[in-house]
Design a protein around this motif. Sequence first.
Motif, PDB file in Angstrom:
ATOM      1  N   ASN A 144       0.822  -1.199   0.000  1.00  0.00           N
ATOM      2  CA  ASN A 144       0.000   0.000   0.000  1.00  0.00           C
ATOM      3  C   ASN A 144       0.865   1.262   0.000  1.00  0.00           C
ATOM      4  O   ASN A 144       1.848   1.355   0.742  1.00  0.00           O
ATOM      5  CB  ASN A 144      -0.912   0.028   1.230  1.00  0.00           C
ATOM      6  CG  ASN A 144      -2.008  -1.007   1.146  1.00  0.00           C
ATOM      7  OD1 ASN A 144      -2.528  -1.292   0.065  1.00  0.00           O
ATOM      8  ND2 ASN A 144      -2.356  -1.595   2.273  1.00  0.00           N
ATOM      9  N   ALA A 145       0.472   2.237  -0.833  1.00  0.00           N
ATOM     10  CA  ALA A 145       1.223   3.487  -0.898  1.00  0.00           C
ATOM     11  C   ALA A 145       0.987   4.332   0.349  1.00  0.00           C
ATOM     12  O   ALA A 145      -0.099   4.305   0.942  1.00  0.00           O
ATOM     13  CB  ALA A 145       0.801   4.269  -2.142  1.00  0.00           C
ATOM     14  N   THR A 146       2.003   5.071   0.743  1.00  0.00           N
ATOM     15  CA  THR A 146       1.890   6.010   1.855  1.00  0.00           C
ATOM     16  C   THR A 146       2.605   7.302   1.502  1.00  0.00           C
ATOM     17  O   THR A 146       3.619   7.289   0.783  1.00  0.00           O
ATOM     18  CB  THR A 146       2.500   5.444   3.157  1.00  0.00           C
ATOM     19  OG1 THR A 146       3.905   5.225   2.934  1.00  0.00           O
ATOM     20  CG2 THR A 146       1.845   4.148   3.555  1.00  0.00           C
ATOM     21  N   GLU A 147       2.083   8.406   1.989  1.00  0.00           N
ATOM     22  CA  GLU A 147       2.694   9.727   1.832  1.00  0.00           C
ATOM     23  C   GLU A 147       2.439  10.497   3.118  1.00  0.00           C
ATOM     24  O   GLU A 147       1.399  11.108   3.307  1.00  0.00           O
ATOM     25  CB  GLU A 147       2.085  10.487   0.648  1.00  0.00           C
ATOM     26  CG  GLU A 147       2.525  10.042  -0.711  1.00  0.00           C
ATOM     27  CD  GLU A 147       3.968  10.402  -1.041  1.00  0.00           C
ATOM     28  OE1 GLU A 147       4.515  11.340  -0.405  1.00  0.00           O
ATOM     29  OE2 GLU A 147       4.548   9.749  -1.931  1.00  0.00           O
ATOM     30  N   ASN A 148       3.407  10.429   4.005  1.00  0.00           N
ATOM     31  CA  ASN A 148       3.303  11.134   5.290  1.00  0.00           C
ATOM     32  C   ASN A 148       2.043  10.694   6.038  1.00  0.00           C
ATOM     33  O   ASN A 148       1.922   9.523   6.404  1.00  0.00           O
ATOM     34  CB  ASN A 148       3.338  12.639   5.056  1.00  0.00           C
ATOM     35  CG  ASN A 148       4.609  13.083   4.368  1.00  0.00           C
ATOM     36  OD1 ASN A 148       5.703  12.665   4.749  1.00  0.00           O
ATOM     37  ND2 ASN A 148       4.477  13.909   3.339  1.00  0.00           N
ATOM     38  N   ARG A 149       1.090  11.576   6.251  1.00  0.00           N
ATOM     39  CA  ARG A 149      -0.122  11.230   7.024  1.00  0.00           C
ATOM     40  C   ARG A 149      -1.173  10.493   6.179  1.00  0.00           C
ATOM     41  O   ARG A 149      -2.215  10.085   6.707  1.00  0.00           O
ATOM     42  CB  ARG A 149      -0.739  12.506   7.604  1.00  0.00           C
ATOM     43  CG  ARG A 149       0.147  13.245   8.594  1.00  0.00           C
ATOM     44  CD  ARG A 149      -0.563  14.461   9.185  1.00  0.00           C
ATOM     45  NE  ARG A 149      -0.845  15.471   8.172  1.00  0.00           N
ATOM     46  CZ  ARG A 149      -2.046  15.723   7.693  1.00  0.00           C
ATOM     47  NH1 ARG A 149      -3.112  15.060   8.136  1.00  0.00           N
ATOM     48  NH2 ARG A 149      -2.218  16.666   6.771  1.00  0.00           N
ATOM     49  N   PHE A 150      -0.908  10.365   4.896  1.00  0.00           N
ATOM     50  CA  PHE A 150      -1.875   9.764   3.996  1.00  0.00           C
ATOM     51  C   PHE A 150      -1.427   8.356   3.618  1.00  0.00           C
ATOM     52  O   PHE A 150      -0.268   8.151   3.254  1.00  0.00           O
ATOM     53  CB  PHE A 150      -2.021  10.613   2.734  1.00  0.00           C
ATOM     54  CG  PHE A 150      -2.519  12.008   2.994  1.00  0.00           C
ATOM     55  CD1 PHE A 150      -1.622  13.031   3.288  1.00  0.00           C
ATOM     56  CD2 PHE A 150      -3.869  12.293   2.952  1.00  0.00           C
ATOM     57  CE1 PHE A 150      -2.083  14.325   3.534  1.00  0.00           C
ATOM     58  CE2 PHE A 150      -4.337  13.577   3.192  1.00  0.00           C
ATOM     59  CZ  PHE A 150      -3.444  14.589   3.482  1.00  0.00           C
ATOM     60  N   SER A 151      -2.352   7.428   3.683  1.00  0.00           N
ATOM     61  CA  SER A 151      -2.051   6.068   3.260  1.00  0.00           C
ATOM     62  C   SER A 151      -3.302   5.479   2.622  1.00  0.00           C
ATOM     63  O   SER A 151      -4.415   5.979   2.824  1.00  0.00           O
ATOM     64  CB  SER A 151      -1.596   5.207   4.437  1.00  0.00           C
ATOM     65  OG  SER A 151      -2.622   5.117   5.414  1.00  0.00           O
ATOM     66  N   VAL A 152      -3.088   4.428   1.842  1.00  0.00           N
ATOM     67  CA  VAL A 152      -4.218   3.775   1.197  1.00  0.00           C
ATOM     68  C   VAL A 152      -4.306   2.331   1.661  1.00  0.00           C
ATOM     69  O   VAL A 152      -3.328   1.731   2.079  1.00  0.00           O
ATOM     70  CB  VAL A 152      -4.129   3.837  -0.336  1.00  0.00           C
ATOM     71  CG1 VAL A 152      -4.166   5.273  -0.813  1.00  0.00           C
ATOM     72  CG2 VAL A 152      -2.906   3.098  -0.845  1.00  0.00           C
ATOM     73  N   ASN A 153      -5.504   1.802   1.561  1.00  0.00           N
ATOM     74  CA  ASN A 153      -5.753   0.377   1.741  1.00  0.00           C
ATOM     75  C   ASN A 153      -6.260  -0.133   0.397  1.00  0.00           C
ATOM     76  O   ASN A 153      -7.428   0.058   0.041  1.00  0.00           O
ATOM     77  CB  ASN A 153      -6.776   0.130   2.840  1.00  0.00           C
ATOM     78  CG  ASN A 153      -6.982  -1.357   3.101  1.00  0.00           C
ATOM     79  OD1 ASN A 153      -6.304  -2.219   2.517  1.00  0.00           O
ATOM     80  ND2 ASN A 153      -7.909  -1.676   3.972  1.00  0.00           N
ATOM     81  N   PHE A 154      -5.360  -0.751  -0.344  1.00  0.00           N
ATOM     82  CA  PHE A 154      -5.664  -1.215  -1.695  1.00  0.00           C
ATOM     83  C   PHE A 154      -6.003  -2.694  -1.635  1.00  0.00           C
ATOM     84  O   PHE A 154      -5.146  -3.528  -1.291  1.00  0.00           O
ATOM     85  CB  PHE A 154      -4.488  -0.945  -2.616  1.00  0.00           C
ATOM     86  CG  PHE A 154      -4.615  -1.526  -3.995  1.00  0.00           C
ATOM     87  CD1 PHE A 154      -3.576  -2.256  -4.559  1.00  0.00           C
ATOM     88  CD2 PHE A 154      -5.769  -1.338  -4.745  1.00  0.00           C
ATOM     89  CE1 PHE A 154      -3.673  -2.783  -5.833  1.00  0.00           C
ATOM     90  CE2 PHE A 154      -5.887  -1.861  -6.020  1.00  0.00           C
ATOM     91  CZ  PHE A 154      -4.836  -2.588  -6.558  1.00  0.00           C
ATOM     92  N   GLN A 155      -7.219  -3.032  -1.956  1.00  0.00           N
ATOM     93  CA  GLN A 155      -7.684  -4.416  -1.983  1.00  0.00           C
ATOM     94  C   GLN A 155      -8.073  -4.739  -3.425  1.00  0.00           C
ATOM     95  O   GLN A 155      -9.201  -4.457  -3.858  1.00  0.00           O
ATOM     96  CB  GLN A 155      -8.881  -4.594  -1.039  1.00  0.00           C
ATOM     97  CG  GLN A 155      -8.601  -4.239   0.400  1.00  0.00           C
ATOM     98  CD  GLN A 155      -7.684  -5.234   1.072  1.00  0.00           C
ATOM     99  OE1 GLN A 155      -7.699  -6.428   0.747  1.00  0.00           O
ATOM    100  NE2 GLN A 155      -6.852  -4.754   1.993  1.00  0.00           N
ATOM    101  N   LYS A 156      -7.125  -5.322  -4.162  1.00  0.00           N
ATOM    102  CA  LYS A 156      -7.335  -5.503  -5.595  1.00  0.00           C
ATOM    103  C   LYS A 156      -8.496  -6.455  -5.890  1.00  0.00           C
ATOM    104  O   LYS A 156      -9.297  -6.198  -6.786  1.00  0.00           O
ATOM    105  CB  LYS A 156      -6.051  -6.015  -6.256  1.00  0.00           C
ATOM    106  CG  LYS A 156      -6.097  -5.993  -7.775  1.00  0.00           C
ATOM    107  CD  LYS A 156      -4.738  -6.331  -8.377  1.00  0.00           C
ATOM    108  CE  LYS A 156      -4.802  -6.222  -9.897  1.00  0.00           C
ATOM    109  NZ  LYS A 156      -3.480  -6.524 -10.518  1.00  0.00           N
ATOM    110  N   ALA A 157      -8.575  -7.543  -5.177  1.00  0.00           N
ATOM    111  CA  ALA A 157      -9.638  -8.512  -5.445  1.00  0.00           C
ATOM    112  C   ALA A 157     -11.011  -7.905  -5.179  1.00  0.00           C
ATOM    113  O   ALA A 157     -11.968  -8.165  -5.913  1.00  0.00           O
ATOM    114  CB  ALA A 157      -9.436  -9.758  -4.593  1.00  0.00           C
ATOM    115  N   ALA A 158     -11.094  -7.086  -4.167  1.00  0.00           N
ATOM    116  CA  ALA A 158     -12.364  -6.441  -3.818  1.00  0.00           C
ATOM    117  C   ALA A 158     -12.588  -5.161  -4.609  1.00  0.00           C
ATOM    118  O   ALA A 158     -13.662  -4.551  -4.519  1.00  0.00           O
ATOM    119  CB  ALA A 158     -12.399  -6.141  -2.325  1.00  0.00           C
TER     120      ALA A 158
END
Lengths: 115, 114
Positions: A58-72
């Motif tokens: 999952n990508a992160t940029e300081n206080r920002f992050s993602v939850n990448f769930q490709k199958a979903a």
Amino acid sequence: AQTVTQSQPEMSVQEAETVTLSCTYDTSESNYYLFWYKQPPSRQMILVIRQEAYKQQNATENRFSVNFQKAAKSFSLKISDSQLGDTAMYFCAFKSMDSNYQLIWGAGTKLIIKP
Amino acid sequence: NAGVTQTPKFQVLKTGQSMTLQCAQDMNHEYMSWYRQDPGMGLRLIHYSVGAGITDQGEVPNGYNVSRSTTEDFPLRLLSAAPSQTSVYFCASSPSWDSGNTIYFGEGSWLTVV
């Protein structure tokens, strides 16, 4: 055709709290890019974070992050320690690696950070 | 760093008038595009260009023309303005046609057609 759905038209949290914005998308492709853009009241579109679909991390940029769930087909944005300056519209966008260079946009989530 | 510059920032037109929204970038980007943003919707692509002399239609091209005579400039022309073209317009650019590149946006142009 690809579609992007942001199911939360508006959210508000207290300053310093953590907030998660939801985004789901529909595609039959396996290689693509996903983006979160921020649009403050000034209206300028500012890239927050991007994710390549072929990367599991999952990508992160300081206080920002993602939850990448490709199958979903889910791509949520988490903002930690939220600040007043985070108040803005947030747009999720999809871009196919084989597209005609077009970004497919969600309708946006209005995020309000309260003092 | 100028980035992507759009002019004018605000414009009011009468129905049937024509006008040109200017867009310039100083980053030597190959790819440029025009989007419109309407309330409650994400951005929709109007036209795009992958290099000087090359343009193509996006999702909502009707009523708009573009040209790309130089790498730097990508003007958007409204041929005969209609109230349905009232919107906020964004010009954007990215380094190349590679779809993974970050897209940089201008500050937007508010257009009202009365």
